[in-house]
Design a protein around this motif. Structure first.
Motif, mmCIF file in Angstrom:
data_model
loop_
_atom_site.group_PDB
_atom_site.id
_atom_site.type_symbol
_atom_site.label_atom_id
_atom_site.label_comp_id
_atom_site.label_asym_id
_atom_site.label_seq_id
_atom_site.Cartn_x
_atom_site.Cartn_y
_atom_site.Cartn_z
ATOM 1 N N THR A 153 1.798 14.179 -9.781
ATOM 2 C CA THR A 153 2.417 15.579 -10.035
ATOM 3 C C THR A 153 2.062 14.953 -11.612
ATOM 4 O OG1 THR A 153 3.327 15.174 -8.363
ATOM 5 C CG2 THR A 153 4.901 16.152 -9.803
ATOM 6 N N GLU A 154 2.906 14.052 -12.207
ATOM 7 C CA GLU A 154 3.213 13.908 -14.025
ATOM 8 C C GLU A 154 1.505 14.028 -14.950
ATOM 9 O OE1 GLU A 154 4.400 10.669 -17.096
ATOM 10 O OE2 GLU A 154 4.912 10.116 -15.139
ATOM 11 N N HIS A 155 0.667 14.121 -14.236
ATOM 12 C CA HIS A 155 -0.777 13.731 -14.340
ATOM 13 C C HIS A 155 -0.897 15.510 -14.371
ATOM 14 C CE1 HIS A 155 -5.430 15.374 -14.587
ATOM 15 N NE2 HIS A 155 -5.049 14.408 -15.585
ATOM 16 N N ALA A 156 -0.304 16.628 -13.870
ATOM 17 C CA ALA A 156 -0.307 17.307 -13.440
ATOM 18 C C ALA A 156 0.346 19.004 -14.654
ATOM 19 C CB ALA A 156 -0.263 18.437 -12.645
ATOM 20 N N ARG A 157 1.460 17.921 -14.927
ATOM 21 C CA ARG A 157 2.143 18.421 -15.411
ATOM 22 C C ARG A 157 1.898 18.272 -16.756
ATOM 23 N NH1 ARG A 157 6.403 16.318 -18.344
ATOM 24 N NH2 ARG A 157 6.474 14.362 -18.156
ATOM 25 N N LEU A 158 1.597 16.817 -16.805
ATOM 26 C CA LEU A 158 1.017 17.436 -18.882
ATOM 27 C C LEU A 158 -0.120 18.091 -19.101
ATOM 28 C CD1 LEU A 158 1.642 13.319 -19.003
ATOM 29 C CD2 LEU A 158 3.100 14.654 -20.299
ATOM 30 N N LEU A 159 -1.092 18.573 -17.485
ATOM 31 C CA LEU A 159 -2.297 18.640 -18.664
ATOM 32 C C LEU A 159 -1.650 20.235 -18.263
ATOM 33 C CD1 LEU A 159 -5.273 18.642 -18.195
ATOM 34 C CD2 LEU A 159 -5.288 19.072 -15.953
ATOM 35 N N ASN A 196 0.884 8.940 -5.607
ATOM 36 C CA ASN A 196 2.580 10.551 -5.726
ATOM 37 C C ASN A 196 2.256 10.875 -6.755
ATOM 38 O OD1 ASN A 196 0.389 10.835 -3.469
ATOM 39 N ND2 ASN A 196 2.028 10.274 -2.445
ATOM 40 N N THR A 197 2.846 9.818 -7.486
ATOM 41 C CA THR A 197 4.139 10.862 -8.969
ATOM 42 C C THR A 197 3.279 10.261 -10.089
ATOM 43 O OG1 THR A 197 6.373 8.936 -7.551
ATOM 44 C CG2 THR A 197 6.149 9.797 -10.376
ATOM 45 N N LEU A 198 2.272 9.705 -10.263
ATOM 46 C CA LEU A 198 1.387 9.861 -11.228
ATOM 47 C C LEU A 198 0.799 11.228 -11.252
ATOM 48 C CD1 LEU A 198 0.439 5.795 -11.282
ATOM 49 C CD2 LEU A 198 1.717 7.567 -13.228
ATOM 50 N N SER A 216 0.574 -1.260 0.505
ATOM 51 C CA SER A 216 0.396 0.313 -0.201
ATOM 52 C C SER A 216 0.647 1.492 -0.003
ATOM 53 C CB SER A 216 -0.952 -0.147 1.340
ATOM 54 O OG SER A 216 -2.047 1.128 1.306
ATOM 55 N N ALA A 217 1.794 1.321 0.822
ATOM 56 C CA ALA A 217 2.910 2.372 1.440
ATOM 57 C C ALA A 217 3.764 2.814 -0.498
ATOM 58 C CB ALA A 217 3.644 2.453 1.865
ATOM 59 N N LYS A 218 3.687 1.565 -1.252
ATOM 60 C CA LYS A 218 4.266 1.491 -2.477
ATOM 61 C C LYS A 218 3.820 2.283 -3.340
ATOM 62 C CE LYS A 218 7.836 -2.257 -2.026
ATOM 63 N NZ LYS A 218 8.503 -4.029 -2.215
ATOM 64 N N LEU A 219 2.235 1.293 -3.381
ATOM 65 C CA LEU A 219 1.307 2.442 -4.209
ATOM 66 C C LEU A 219 1.056 3.430 -4.062
ATOM 67 C CD1 LEU A 219 -0.858 -1.179 -4.376
ATOM 68 C CD2 LEU A 219 0.673 -0.779 -6.386
#
Length: 182
Positions: free
Chosen positions: A107-113, A103-105, A95-98
């Motif tokens: 952040t990447e979603h906000a950058r791509l948006l 969180n990484t995804l 659960s901690a890894k996911l």
């Protein structure tokens, strides 16, 4: 000696008028020798008797079958509890890894948006169209309007009155199928 009349009351007495029981003499305890010898205790022989030596009685030691079942059940439950704790810690790590991956995804979603919104900047598109492609805005003489004088009309088709029978329907089905396949 004790005065028995003094301590016989018909009702309870409270407070400082309570009798002093320490003043009443207690009878001396009498020692009675037991008729039965207890295991492991050897009585002293009386005068003129020989001391009999009796072996100490050993009690049989046994474990109750229900106690064994209870211990086994407790052991099995402890193993299950340990296994569930191991599984819980594994799930917690996953659960901690996911969560870190989420969180990484995000952040990447906000950058791509932000990049996506920057690609549709209309002022940049207009500048590119005018300067690079050589496009111009249409002038008044380049706009044409089409007007028709024919009024709008609707035609309602009615099926033939005779119905045509079964053969006509089959031939219509084959002719529509043939038109579809052409």
């Amino acid at each position: 000696m004790a005065r028995p009349d003094k301590y016989q009351y018909a009702r309870p007495v409270y407070g400082s008028a309570a009798p002093d029981f320490a003043a009443v003499p207690m009878p001396e305890p009498r020692y009675v020798e037991p008729d039965v010898e207890l295991p492991g205790i050897h009585a002293q022989p009386k005068r003129g008797e020989r001391a009999r030596v009796r072996p100490a009685v050993r009690t049989k030691q046994a474990v109750a079958p229900m106690a064994i079942l209870g211990y086994l059940l407790v052991g099995v439950l402890m193993v299950f509890a340990l296994l569930s704790q191991i599984r819980l810690s594994g799930i917690s790590d996953e659960s901690a890894k996911l969560q870190a991956q989420l969180n990484t995804l995000q952040t990447e979603h906000a950058r791509l948006l932000v990049n996506y919104e920057n690609t549709f900047n209309f002022t940049e598109i207009e500048t590119y169209a005018v300067n690079v492609l050589g496009m111009q805005e249409p002038q008044q003489g380049q706009i044409f309007y089409l007007q028709t004088s024919a009024p709008d009309k609707t035609v309602i088709l009615t099926p033939p009155e005779d119905g045509g029978g079964l053969l006509n329907r089959i031939s219509d089905a084959f002719s529509s199928l043939g038109e579809y396949l052409k």
